[in-house]
Design a protein around this motif. Structure first.
Motif: not given
Length: 246
Positions: A219-237
């Protein structure tokens, strides 16, 4: 990310949010300030417990019965979430099914069921939610480290479906990028849930870190990926498994 004019609160939809990882994700997103809609199939009592927990902490949540093998129920769940909370900013696709058996014992009905939920259902959920997701929104799929390697006889079909989810997230990132929507895939290893309750000791001994993960860590990783700080990450596993697949 902008919120819908219908409500000043951000909104998230969690497919498969009544137990285990999904329940932890729903609670964490609520803590992060999202109104949360979550789906369930067979345990309305567990879904109600998650909603009650969120509301007791001052959040807003609803539970929606929706089978991820049913295209109509998926689209109806999205419509219900949007009607209640307004346009979505985050969608988490966690619904999944595991049944294992050696090759010679694997039944066709089981194969069809797992493909229907774990692959078709994931695609349909993403397709349905994309039309109701704000530009700059977030989609997170919950895959599995078996997409990398399971090392367990009988897990071949499950591993195949989770590898498909990883490929889907990678390729759909191109479809969604023009709208600033990111899509990323989390690949958990052994996590302490009701499904693993009988084999926790064995799983912990096998893992390099000497333990299994907790739903709250995913859930903590989901929280990060849901926020503004992860905005440059996409298509990653992103594999989070205590070194299981090393």
């Amino acid at each position: 990310m902008q919120t819908d004019s219908k409500t000043s609160q951000k909104a998230a939809l969690v497919f498969g949010g009544s137990r285990g990882i999904g329940a932890a994700v729903a609670k964490r997103l609520a803590r992060d300030g999202f109104a949360v809609a979550l789906t369930y199939v067979s345990r309305p009592d567990k879904a109600a417990e998650v909603v009650a927990s969120i509301e007791a902490a001052g959040g807003r949540a609803i539970a929606i019965k929706a089978d991820s093998a049913d295209a109509t129920q998926i689209t109806d769940a999205v419509a219900t979430a949007v009607e209640r909370f307004g346009r979505l900013q985050v969608a988490v696709v966690n619904a999944g099914l595991y049944q294992g058996a050696p090759l010679e014992q694997f039944r066709l009905e089981t194969l069809d069921q797992m493909l229907s939920v774990n692959v078709r259902g994931v695609f349909l959920a993403i397709q349905a939610v994309a039309a109701h997701l704000s530009d700059g929104g977030r989609i997170i799929t919950i895959g599995s480290n078996t997409a990398v390697r399971s090392g367990v006889v009988g897990s071949s079909v499950y591993a195949m479906t989770k590898a498909a989810v990883a490929a889907l997230a990678r390729e759909l990132a191109l479809d969604l990028a023009p709208r600033g929507i990111t899509i990323n895939n989390i690949q958990p290893g052994p996590i302490e849930t009701d499904i693993t309750a009988d084999v926790l000791e064995m799983l912990a001994k096998r893992n390099p870190l000497g333990r299994v993960g907790q739903p709250e860590e995913i859930a903590a990783l989901v929280s990060y990926l849901s926020g503004a700080e992860s905005g440059y990450m996409t298509g990653a596993s992103l594999t989070i498994d205590g070194g299981w697949t090393l």
